[in-house]
Motif scaffolding. Sequence first.
Motif: not given
Length: 713
Positions: A549-550, A583-584, A596-600, A710-713
């Motif tokens: 999942f990246g 987990g990222d 870094i685009v999201d968090r697993l 991105r799903r992080v900010s």
Amino acid sequence: MAWSNREFELGGVNHLALVCSDMKRTVEFYTGVLGMRLVKTIDLPDGGQHFFLDMGGGNLLAFFWFPEAPDAVPGLTTAQTSPGIGEFTTAVGTMNHVAISVPEERFLEYRAKLKAKGVKVAPVIDHDDSPSGTRPSSTTRSTSGPSTSRTPMASCWSSPAGAASSRSRRTSGSNRARRPTVASRRCDRLLSLTHVLEWRASVTRDHAALGDHRGAVLTFGELAAAAERAAAGYAAAGVREGDVVPIVARNSVRWAVAFFGLIRAGALPAAVNWRLAAPELGGLLDLARPAAVVTDEACAPLVEAALSASAAGAAARDAGAPGAAGAAGDAGVTVLRLEDEPAAGPPPERPVARLRGPEPALLLHTSGTTGRPKLVPVTHEQLIGAVTFLKLEVPEAVPGARHLSALPLFHVAGLANLVYTVFTGGHLHVLGGFDTAAFVDELAARRIQLTQLVPTLIRAVTEEVRSRATPPDLGDLVEVVYGASPIDPALLGLAVETLGCRFRQNYASTETGPLPVTTLPPEDHDPARGLLGTAGRPSLGWEVRLGEFGEVQVRGAAPFLGYWNDPDATREVMTGDGFYRTGDIGTIGAGGHLTIVDRLKDMIVTGGENVYPAEVESVLAAHPGVREAAVFGVPDERWGETVHAAVVRAGESPDAGPLDAPSLTAWARERLAGFKCPTGITFVPELPRNATGKIVKTALRERHWAGRGRRVS
């Protein structure tokens, strides 16, 4: 007498094998150090003896002693060599030893206690003591290097968490390796934070080292002397080598003195977040099993409340100043105040076993998706390696350089900054908290050259500087190091323009330690390069890859040692080939830059603080008016993210009463640190679920994150 190991089948069991290379001293070790009572001794044929010792609780420990033990037991009695580690001599060179079963979750704790008593500890070996005759694995990792031939001694053997066993069979007795005559001394190297402070005090004794918002200032010579006095006081208060001692206090010079003093005393300080609620701190104390807690006047009520709620503090007492008479008993926890002067007295003996590079220097704490607190050991060599790397990257970090930090010392970044300035001879001014206007004033008035911030504080400082009619003079500011959470590229570009200094991003975590995994150097902060949204490229000694999942997975020169007394949690985050699962979710560009685009994991990063939804959900669900809750992060311009909860009300109940957002938030604030509490609550009739019944948080997040790349900010 026939020699065999039929009574010694411990294959796959975690145990400590205590080598008996000198009968008299070994018995003295069991009776004098471990406190066992010698019950009786039986003389055996062929000159051997059988010893029985009372372990308490009706349990007996028995071992054999044969002065002329032959080399005849496969897998145990012949010295072996493991690639990259060295030669195992006495650790596997004699059958005169006894193996004590150890619970896996307490293995590190037992090992630390043995080493604190001066027992030489060999590498962790994945091996099999069964009669099939296997030898130590050639892929075994070493935690402290081979031990020497001194007695009494212990070798700690256990399978590495999450690693597959790879055992090589010995085919015949004729293939036994010859026992070497000189033992390897690899683990005897001394290099610790105590050595760093003492060295710095000797070469820049009269240079200012540390100051704080209260007006305290210490030179390096004064800091080293204060740490020595503190060590004497802690020893007089009953703190011993290997004891875990949390520090629950605000930033100050005294915090640093306590930190270095505990290390000098041989204890293991745990840097604890003073923002925790009492139940959270109580759970952490139960995990740490501390001998004492160091606190200040502001945090003392929190510590007292936490101890009263924890099993560790059932018999807690306040012993007053370090060195006060009458330390707490075995079941109690001594509370020591930073404000009190340590009792006068000689410093304790130098804790040589604790002043080695691979030894834990301190414990940091984190949580997890389960909401359980976890402790992360950070070694001396991890800290020293990190600050050495940073020194190579920042040429201005020289003796006399002026540093400013508002980051809490319980954070890995704040603590690394303290060690960094001691190592480089700089003058660090620490603030008790962050006030935007006051921070900007300090930057200008103290002509600060180097500082650290998280993205939330970069925004605040940038806005403050731009809002002033007369811009502050920040001409001495050379570089700002930032990390802890992703940063908006537009904000970063504005900050570079406004503050007029270099920026450097470090990507790391509590588990990976103070050495940055990736770095975005100042030259890559040119907006024209299009790299401001990345976390940079791997730092010296790190390998970075993308897993399923990246997911970003890392391993390197500063490996994650595992969670303290929590092998299950360790296995969850480690791969079989030694990578830590962050987990990222990320991508790696053609130039090797990580984004870094999201968090697993569902972890939320708000203002640089990690919040784990499971922990918040557990608190909300305990409210009688809540049937279930799902917690997730939503974007926020100031904090990066904030905590949001989707809540399903419980049915009508005489105990529940009317439930609204303010009352539920108040409930959470009584039980959680402020940054973990929801800043927004949405009441819904039901939570979205997939076919297996799992809550689909992506559906809850979507409307808040719609339109963002991105799903992080």
